[in-house]
Design a protein around this motif. Structure first.
Motif, PDB file in Angstrom:
ATOM      1  N   SER A 256       0.812  -1.218   0.000  1.00  0.00           N
ATOM      2  CA  SER A 256       0.000   0.000   0.000  1.00  0.00           C
ATOM      3  C   SER A 256       0.845   1.267   0.000  1.00  0.00           C
ATOM      4  O   SER A 256       0.312   2.362  -0.177  1.00  0.00           O
ATOM      5  CB  SER A 256      -0.942   0.007   1.212  1.00  0.00           C
ATOM      6  N   GLY A 257       2.165   1.132   0.224  1.00  0.00           N
ATOM      7  CA  GLY A 257       3.046   2.296   0.132  1.00  0.00           C
ATOM      8  C   GLY A 257       3.511   2.862   1.452  1.00  0.00           C
ATOM      9  O   GLY A 257       3.888   4.033   1.527  1.00  0.00           O
ATOM     10  N   LYS A 258       3.539   2.036   2.496  1.00  0.00           N
ATOM     11  CA  LYS A 258       3.995   2.535   3.807  1.00  0.00           C
ATOM     12  C   LYS A 258       5.453   2.989   3.745  1.00  0.00           C
ATOM     13  O   LYS A 258       5.815   4.000   4.345  1.00  0.00           O
ATOM     14  CB  LYS A 258       3.844   1.435   4.870  1.00  0.00           C
ATOM     15  N   THR A 259       6.295   2.230   3.037  1.00  0.00           N
ATOM     16  CA  THR A 259       7.723   2.560   2.992  1.00  0.00           C
ATOM     17  C   THR A 259       7.964   3.915   2.332  1.00  0.00           C
ATOM     18  O   THR A 259       8.813   4.695   2.777  1.00  0.00           O
ATOM     19  CB  THR A 259       8.506   1.465   2.247  1.00  0.00           C
ATOM     20  N   VAL A 260       7.227   4.216   1.279  1.00  0.00           N
ATOM     21  CA  VAL A 260       7.378   5.507   0.587  1.00  0.00           C
ATOM     22  C   VAL A 260       7.016   6.648   1.534  1.00  0.00           C
ATOM     23  O   VAL A 260       7.736   7.649   1.639  1.00  0.00           O
ATOM     24  CB  VAL A 260       6.502   5.547  -0.679  1.00  0.00           C
ATOM     25  N   VAL A 261       5.899   6.504   2.235  1.00  0.00           N
ATOM     26  CA  VAL A 261       5.466   7.559   3.152  1.00  0.00           C
ATOM     27  C   VAL A 261       6.475   7.722   4.285  1.00  0.00           C
ATOM     28  O   VAL A 261       6.843   8.850   4.663  1.00  0.00           O
ATOM     29  CB  VAL A 261       4.068   7.235   3.714  1.00  0.00           C
ATOM     30  N   ALA A 262       6.953   6.593   4.835  1.00  0.00           N
ATOM     31  CA  ALA A 262       7.921   6.656   5.930  1.00  0.00           C
ATOM     32  C   ALA A 262       9.240   7.274   5.463  1.00  0.00           C
ATOM     33  O   ALA A 262       9.866   8.056   6.194  1.00  0.00           O
ATOM     34  CB  ALA A 262       8.168   5.263   6.498  1.00  0.00           C
ATOM     35  N   THR A 263       9.665   6.941   4.251  1.00  0.00           N
ATOM     36  CA  THR A 263      10.918   7.505   3.718  1.00  0.00           C
ATOM     37  C   THR A 263      10.799   9.016   3.572  1.00  0.00           C
ATOM     38  O   THR A 263      11.726   9.772   3.906  1.00  0.00           O
ATOM     39  CB  THR A 263      11.254   6.858   2.364  1.00  0.00           C
ATOM     40  N   ALA A 264       9.658   9.478   3.096  1.00  0.00           N
ATOM     41  CA  ALA A 264       9.459  10.921   2.953  1.00  0.00           C
ATOM     42  C   ALA A 264       9.515  11.606   4.317  1.00  0.00           C
ATOM     43  O   ALA A 264      10.102  12.690   4.460  1.00  0.00           O
ATOM     44  CB  ALA A 264       8.119  11.196   2.274  1.00  0.00           C
ATOM     45  N   ALA A 265       8.934  10.983   5.319  1.00  0.00           N
ATOM     46  CA  ALA A 265       8.976  11.556   6.669  1.00  0.00           C
ATOM     47  C   ALA A 265      10.408  11.599   7.193  1.00  0.00           C
ATOM     48  O   ALA A 265      10.826  12.576   7.830  1.00  0.00           O
ATOM     49  CB  ALA A 265       8.080  10.743   7.602  1.00  0.00           C
ATOM     50  N   MET A 266      11.184  10.544   6.938  1.00  0.00           N
ATOM     51  CA  MET A 266      12.576  10.502   7.385  1.00  0.00           C
ATOM     52  C   MET A 266      13.403  11.566   6.658  1.00  0.00           C
ATOM     53  O   MET A 266      14.281  12.200   7.254  1.00  0.00           O
ATOM     54  CB  MET A 266      13.154   9.107   7.158  1.00  0.00           C
ATOM     55  N   LEU A 267      13.114  11.784   5.371  1.00  0.00           N
ATOM     56  CA  LEU A 267      13.829  12.832   4.635  1.00  0.00           C
ATOM     57  C   LEU A 267      13.509  14.211   5.194  1.00  0.00           C
ATOM     58  O   LEU A 267      14.367  15.111   5.196  1.00  0.00           O
ATOM     59  CB  LEU A 267      13.448  12.770   3.149  1.00  0.00           C
ATOM     60  N   LEU A 268      12.275  14.393   5.696  1.00  0.00           N
ATOM     61  CA  LEU A 268      11.914  15.666   6.302  1.00  0.00           C
ATOM     62  C   LEU A 268      12.779  15.933   7.542  1.00  0.00           C
ATOM     63  O   LEU A 268      13.191  17.064   7.795  1.00  0.00           O
ATOM     64  CB  LEU A 268      10.432  15.647   6.680  1.00  0.00           C
ATOM     65  N   ALA A 269      13.049  14.855   8.313  1.00  0.00           N
ATOM     66  CA  ALA A 269      13.940  15.006   9.464  1.00  0.00           C
ATOM     67  C   ALA A 269      15.342  15.390   9.016  1.00  0.00           C
ATOM     68  O   ALA A 269      15.981  16.278   9.592  1.00  0.00           O
ATOM     69  CB  ALA A 269      13.968  13.711  10.271  1.00  0.00           C
ATOM     70  N   ALA A 270      15.823  14.712   7.953  1.00  0.00           N
ATOM     71  CA  ALA A 270      17.162  15.018   7.441  1.00  0.00           C
ATOM     72  C   ALA A 270      17.247  16.444   6.927  1.00  0.00           C
ATOM     73  O   ALA A 270      18.278  17.125   7.095  1.00  0.00           O
ATOM     74  CB  ALA A 270      17.524  14.022   6.335  1.00  0.00           C
ATOM     75  N   ALA A 271      16.158  16.929   6.314  1.00  0.00           N
ATOM     76  CA  ALA A 271      16.150  18.297   5.791  1.00  0.00           C
ATOM     77  C   ALA A 271      16.252  19.325   6.911  1.00  0.00           C
ATOM     78  O   ALA A 271      16.647  20.477   6.672  1.00  0.00           O
ATOM     79  CB  ALA A 271      14.881  18.534   4.974  1.00  0.00           C
TER      80      ALA A 271
END
Length: 474
Positions: A256-271
């Motif tokens: 369903s795309g959980k990994t994509v959503v989680a990766t985007a959230a993790m990138l927000l932390a990195a940003a």
């Protein structure tokens, strides 16, 4: 501890009405009782009892002392399973009590069955439990207000505990279980809500970033975000922008795309110049997440990342993004390298197993913790990742297990829930089939055909390991 099993000794019969093989109860006069030697060199008690419909024989094996307790002309209650001996019904080692007992414990009612250990006997445990209940239940306070009990149609606590052990009827037992089950879920929810109150009383890093910084990542995906994926990410992003720690459950079936959503959230932390960590329950799952995240970032930047166990991508955000993998299976030298690079802050996205909370890898700038298959971790393990001296961090827990809304509201009341309820475009519906061993060849042929077409198959076996108990394939 309440008994989960009951023996129904409430069915009272006359001797002439007894049926072989059933649990039944009779009220009889003792005509005679004597200790006798058996063919197996044991001494037992044998009694002749009767009622207005006839007489019968009762035997208590290896209990010769009962002969002195069963006085002639006394009236007793006998409960047990009726056997057949030479064409006539007989009770063998049944439960019994004097009829004049004020409250029957062992016979003539629904009788509890308790777990025993060496040196304990059913009659002793039942007598001790009944005495304790009679002594203390009248003094037991009920913590539920009368208004709540009335609205939910629940028994008072003392009555529920009494009926759970010694129910008057099966309905009484069911009502007792309902009250005690309500209490258990109610107290769990109170504890969970208290944890949420304490958790959100702390402060955390507000992860604010221009959403355009993630646009190159979204543009690089081989698909457009579904409405559900966009909605859940917006919910997560709004949470991360607050100075109160996020607690959110991301629920969605496989694919369903959980990994994509989680990766985007993790990138927000990195940003935001912070670190994010994803903890998985097994090394295989951690490695899959690591490879998926690296694949997504590599597609976005056109970089190969530099290889395991740390991959770096420099052209996605204004600052470099490095993804590290930390599991117990890494070689000592590789693990030490990853730990050092995490501690220095060079690695801002971490993926790993329990090794992330083993005290070996300090996470000095951790702002977001993602826990996959969170039901396979204990509460303490999850809190070990999101708590600590650095203060509260945002947490996102993921589950592919469908959780009914009412259950989620009870067990995960400390978490806000986001559901990926939309299948990505073009994804083929999953077909689930159960096939017998007789169709094994057909199944193998179908698997070969599907795999040959570049698609995937999950073949779920009955058992994980061989078993001497079950006749099933592992």
């Amino acid at each position: 501890v309440c008994s989960s099993d009951l023996i129904d000794y409430s069915q009272r019969r006359l001797i002439s009405e007894l049926e072989v093989g059933l649990e039944q109860t009779i009220v009889v006069n003792v005509w005679e009782a004597a200790a006798k030697a058996t063919s197996r060199r044991m001494r037992s008690t044998e009694a002749v009892v009767g009622d207005e419909s006839g007489n019968m024989r009762v035997v208590w094996f290896n209990q010769p002392y009962l002969a002195k307790k069963l006085a002639p002309n006394s009236r007793i209650v006998i409960s047990g399973r009726v056997s057949n001996f030479r064409g006539r019904p007989v009770f063998e080692s049944p439960e019994w009590e004097p009829l004049e007992s004020e409250d029957l414990i062992h016979t003539g009612r629904l009788v509890p069955v308790y777990s025993l250990t060496a040196g304990l006997y059913p009659r002793v445990v039942r007598k001790l439990v009944k005495g304790t209940l009679d002594r203390w239940l009248p003094e037991l306070p009920d913590f539920l207000p009368e208004e709540i009990r009335s609205r939910a149609r629940l028994l008072p606590l003392s009555e529920a505990i009494g009926q759970a052990h010694y129910p008057d009827t099966q309905d009484g037992k069911n009502e007792a279980r309902r009250r005690l089950a309500f209490d258990e879920l109610f107290l769990i929810q109170l504890g969970v809500l208290a944890r949420k109150r304490d958790w959100q009383g702390e402060s955390s890093s507000a992860l604010e970033a221009d959403s355009s910084c993630l646009q190159p990542f979204f543009d690089s995906l081989p698909f457009s975000l579904t409405g559900a994926q966009q909605r859940t990410f917006d919910e997560i992003r709004a949470d991360l922008a607050r100075s109160k720690p996020m607690g959110r459950l991301l629920q969605g079936e496989v694919g369903s795309g959980k990994t994509v959503v989680a990766t985007a959230a993790m990138l927000l932390a990195a940003a935001n110049g912070c670190q994010a960590a994803l903890m998985a329950p097994t090394e295989i799952l951690a490695e899959q997440h690591f490879e998926s995240i690296c694949g997504l970032l590599g597609r976005a930047t056109g970089e190969d990342g530099g290889g395991r166990p740390v991959s770096s991508y420099r052209s996605l955000l204004p600052q470099p993004v490095s993804v590290g993998l930390l599991t117990g299976g890494l070689k000592e030298s590789a693990r030490r390298e990853v730990q050092e690079r995490i501690a220095s802050g060079e690695v801002n996205l971490m993926v790993g197993t329990h090794a992330l909370i083993a005290g070996e890898a300090p996470l000095p700038r951790l702002a977001l913790a993602v826990v996959d298959e969170q039901h396979r971790f204990g509460v303490d393990q999850r809190l070990a990742l999101v708590g600590g001296e650095r203060g509260a961090v945002h947490q996102l827990v993921m589950s592919a297990t469908p959780i009914p809304r009412t259950l989620a509201m009870t067990l995960y009341a400390d978490l806000d829930v986001s559901v990926l309820d939309e299948r990505p475009p073009g994804r083929v519906p999953v077909v689930t089939a159960v096939m017998s061993e007789a169709r094994r060849d057909e199944l193998v042929e179908r698997v070969a055909r599907v795999v040959g077409a570049g698609r995937q198959v999950y073949w779920v076996c009955s058992l994980i390991e061989e078993s001497d108990v079950f006749e099933a394939q592992a």
